[in-house]
Design a protein around this motif. Structure first.
Motif, PDB file in Angstrom:
ATOM      1  N   LEU A  13      36.929 -10.542  -9.806  1.00 37.38           N
ATOM      2  CA  LEU A  13      36.143 -11.575 -10.482  1.00 37.38           C
ATOM      3  C   LEU A  13      34.655 -11.384 -10.190  1.00 37.38           C
ATOM      4  O   LEU A  13      33.825 -11.402 -11.106  1.00 37.38           O
ATOM      5  CB  LEU A  13      36.585 -12.974 -10.043  1.00 37.38           C
ATOM      6  N   THR A  14      34.315 -11.164  -8.920  1.00 36.49           N
ATOM      7  CA  THR A  14      32.914 -10.953  -8.556  1.00 36.49           C
ATOM      8  C   THR A  14      32.363  -9.721  -9.270  1.00 36.49           C
ATOM      9  O   THR A  14      31.230  -9.728  -9.753  1.00 36.49           O
ATOM     10  CB  THR A  14      32.774 -10.795  -7.028  1.00 36.49           C
ATOM     11  N   HIS A  15      33.155  -8.686  -9.366  1.00 36.72           N
ATOM     12  CA  HIS A  15      32.734  -7.478 -10.081  1.00 36.72           C
ATOM     13  C   HIS A  15      32.477  -7.800 -11.548  1.00 36.72           C
ATOM     14  O   HIS A  15      31.486  -7.343 -12.123  1.00 36.72           O
ATOM     15  CB  HIS A  15      33.791  -6.378  -9.950  1.00 36.72           C
ATOM     16  N   ASP A  16      33.356  -8.552 -12.170  1.00 34.41           N
ATOM     17  CA  ASP A  16      33.159  -8.941 -13.578  1.00 34.41           C
ATOM     18  C   ASP A  16      31.838  -9.691 -13.762  1.00 34.41           C
ATOM     19  O   ASP A  16      31.123  -9.479 -14.737  1.00 34.41           O
ATOM     20  CB  ASP A  16      34.311  -9.824 -14.074  1.00 34.41           C
ATOM     21  N   ILE A  17      31.530 -10.580 -12.829  1.00 28.82           N
ATOM     22  CA  ILE A  17      30.319 -11.391 -12.938  1.00 28.82           C
ATOM     23  C   ILE A  17      29.059 -10.539 -12.794  1.00 28.82           C
ATOM     24  O   ILE A  17      28.061 -10.771 -13.468  1.00 28.82           O
ATOM     25  CB  ILE A  17      30.325 -12.522 -11.878  1.00 28.82           C
ATOM     26  N   THR A  18      29.094  -9.520 -11.930  1.00 31.88           N
ATOM     27  CA  THR A  18      27.880  -8.763 -11.603  1.00 31.88           C
ATOM     28  C   THR A  18      27.826  -7.371 -12.223  1.00 31.88           C
ATOM     29  O   THR A  18      26.836  -6.665 -12.035  1.00 31.88           O
ATOM     30  CB  THR A  18      27.744  -8.593 -10.075  1.00 31.88           C
ATOM     31  N   ARG A  19      28.846  -6.979 -12.941  1.00 38.06           N
ATOM     32  CA  ARG A  19      28.868  -5.601 -13.435  1.00 38.06           C
ATOM     33  C   ARG A  19      27.829  -5.372 -14.523  1.00 38.06           C
ATOM     34  O   ARG A  19      27.377  -6.301 -15.183  1.00 38.06           O
ATOM     35  CB  ARG A  19      30.257  -5.224 -13.929  1.00 38.06           C
ATOM     36  N   GLY A  20      27.503  -4.121 -14.674  1.00 33.91           N
ATOM     37  CA  GLY A  20      26.554  -3.723 -15.691  1.00 33.91           C
ATOM     38  C   GLY A  20      25.279  -3.198 -15.083  1.00 33.91           C
ATOM     39  O   GLY A  20      25.049  -3.262 -13.880  1.00 33.91           O
ATOM     40  N   LYS A  21      24.462  -2.676 -15.927  1.00 35.55           N
ATOM     41  CA  LYS A  21      23.202  -2.059 -15.509  1.00 35.55           C
ATOM     42  C   LYS A  21      22.186  -3.088 -15.029  1.00 35.55           C
ATOM     43  O   LYS A  21      21.429  -2.832 -14.097  1.00 35.55           O
ATOM     44  CB  LYS A  21      22.628  -1.280 -16.697  1.00 35.55           C
ATOM     45  N   TRP A  22      22.169  -4.266 -15.633  1.00 38.29           N
ATOM     46  CA  TRP A  22      21.053  -5.178 -15.437  1.00 38.29           C
ATOM     47  C   TRP A  22      21.270  -6.271 -14.406  1.00 38.29           C
ATOM     48  O   TRP A  22      20.322  -6.706 -13.763  1.00 38.29           O
ATOM     49  CB  TRP A  22      20.665  -5.815 -16.772  1.00 38.29           C
ATOM     50  N   LYS A  23      22.483  -6.756 -14.244  1.00 38.27           N
ATOM     51  CA  LYS A  23      22.678  -7.925 -13.383  1.00 38.27           C
ATOM     52  C   LYS A  23      22.267  -7.696 -11.934  1.00 38.27           C
ATOM     53  O   LYS A  23      21.582  -8.553 -11.360  1.00 38.27           O
ATOM     54  CB  LYS A  23      24.109  -8.438 -13.494  1.00 38.27           C
ATOM     55  N   PRO A  24      22.624  -6.569 -11.308  1.00 36.38           N
ATOM     56  CA  PRO A  24      22.120  -6.362  -9.946  1.00 36.38           C
ATOM     57  C   PRO A  24      20.591  -6.305  -9.888  1.00 36.38           C
ATOM     58  O   PRO A  24      19.976  -6.790  -8.931  1.00 36.38           O
ATOM     59  CB  PRO A  24      22.742  -5.022  -9.530  1.00 36.38           C
ATOM     60  N   MET A  25      19.973  -5.754 -10.929  1.00 37.18           N
ATOM     61  CA  MET A  25      18.509  -5.693 -10.957  1.00 37.18           C
ATOM     62  C   MET A  25      17.896  -7.082 -11.128  1.00 37.18           C
ATOM     63  O   MET A  25      16.838  -7.382 -10.568  1.00 37.18           O
ATOM     64  CB  MET A  25      18.062  -4.742 -12.064  1.00 37.18           C
ATOM     65  N   ILE A  26      18.558  -7.928 -11.891  1.00 38.73           N
ATOM     66  CA  ILE A  26      18.099  -9.314 -12.047  1.00 38.73           C
ATOM     67  C   ILE A  26      18.173 -10.026 -10.697  1.00 38.73           C
ATOM     68  O   ILE A  26      17.228 -10.706 -10.283  1.00 38.73           O
ATOM     69  CB  ILE A  26      18.934 -10.059 -13.118  1.00 38.73           C
ATOM     70  N   LEU A  27      19.293  -9.861  -9.996  1.00 35.83           N
ATOM     71  CA  LEU A  27      19.440 -10.473  -8.677  1.00 35.83           C
ATOM     72  C   LEU A  27      18.365  -9.946  -7.718  1.00 35.83           C
ATOM     73  O   LEU A  27      17.790 -10.712  -6.946  1.00 35.83           O
ATOM     74  CB  LEU A  27      20.836 -10.196  -8.108  1.00 35.83           C
ATOM     75  N   TRP A  28      18.094  -8.652  -7.777  1.00 33.41           N
ATOM     76  CA  TRP A  28      17.084  -8.039  -6.916  1.00 33.41           C
ATOM     77  C   TRP A  28      15.709  -8.672  -7.169  1.00 33.41           C
ATOM     78  O   TRP A  28      14.994  -9.025  -6.229  1.00 33.41           O
ATOM     79  CB  TRP A  28      17.040  -6.529  -7.160  1.00 33.41           C
ATOM     80  N   GLN A  29      15.350  -8.823  -8.433  1.00 34.99           N
ATOM     81  CA  GLN A  29      14.045  -9.400  -8.767  1.00 34.99           C
ATOM     82  C   GLN A  29      13.961 -10.868  -8.353  1.00 34.99           C
ATOM     83  O   GLN A  29      12.951 -11.308  -7.818  1.00 34.99           O
ATOM     84  CB  GLN A  29      13.749  -9.256 -10.263  1.00 34.99           C
ATOM     85  N   LEU A  30      15.027 -11.630  -8.593  1.00 34.71           N
ATOM     86  CA  LEU A  30      14.998 -13.053  -8.254  1.00 34.71           C
ATOM     87  C   LEU A  30      15.028 -13.282  -6.749  1.00 34.71           C
ATOM     88  O   LEU A  30      14.613 -14.341  -6.271  1.00 34.71           O
ATOM     89  CB  LEU A  30      16.134 -13.801  -8.949  1.00 34.71           C
ATOM     90  N   ALA A  31      15.506 -12.312  -5.993  1.00 32.44           N
ATOM     91  CA  ALA A  31      15.493 -12.435  -4.530  1.00 32.44           C
ATOM     92  C   ALA A  31      14.067 -12.437  -4.005  1.00 32.44           C
ATOM     93  O   ALA A  31      13.793 -12.959  -2.922  1.00 32.44           O
ATOM     94  CB  ALA A  31      16.298 -11.306  -3.899  1.00 32.44           C
ATOM     95  N   LYS A  32      13.133 -11.895  -4.772  1.00 29.69           N
ATOM     96  CA  LYS A  32      11.722 -11.893  -4.387  1.00 29.69           C
ATOM     97  C   LYS A  32      11.101 -13.274  -4.542  1.00 29.69           C
ATOM     98  O   LYS A  32      10.049 -13.553  -3.984  1.00 29.69           O
ATOM     99  CB  LYS A  32      10.937 -10.892  -5.241  1.00 29.69           C
TER     100      LYS A  32
END
Length: 119
Positions: A13-32
């Motif tokens: 389920l967690t993989h489904d929510i975060t998969r793809g090219k962009w979602k980890p990058m979105i999380l990375w940017q918002l962590a700033k």
């Protein structure tokens, strides 16, 4: 994103929510820190506004990202990681660090320096 009726484990389920090219990058940017839609489009090279909005909505659906709208003109909207999103970011940070190590092992230090990942 529609949740499936069955999963083999919670990680799926967690993989489904975060998969793809962009979602980890979105999380990375918002962590700033909190960011507007236009700032995220500018910071995430190659993403379109339409794709970003779709992914932000998916992440908000699972309480990974929160959105605040401010009154006034022009309308101001800000996105930030929720508490769950901050927890999930910890996994993204580990993945980023592994990527940095792999790139260093393959002689890509100049790229990493240019992008500010290493000094």
């Amino acid at each position: 994103m529609k949740m499936r009726d069955q999963y083999t484990c919670p990680l799926e389920l967690t993989h489904d929510i975060t998969r793809g090219k962009w979602k980890p990058m979105i999380l990375w940017q918002l962590a700033k820190g909190p960011a507007s839609l236009s700032q995220l489009v500018k910071d995430i090279q190659g993403i379109t506004q339409k794709m970003l909005l779709e992914h932000l909505n998916n992440l908000m659906e699972f309480n990974i990202v929160e959105k605040t709208s401010f009154e006034g003109y022009p309308l101001k909207v800000e996105y930030r990681l929720s508490e769950r999103g901050k927890k999930l970011y910890e996994a993204v940070e580990i993945m980023q660090n592994v990527g940095i190590q792999l790139m260093q092992e393959h002689g890509m230090e100049d790229f990493l320096r240019m992008r500010g990942f290493i000094e």
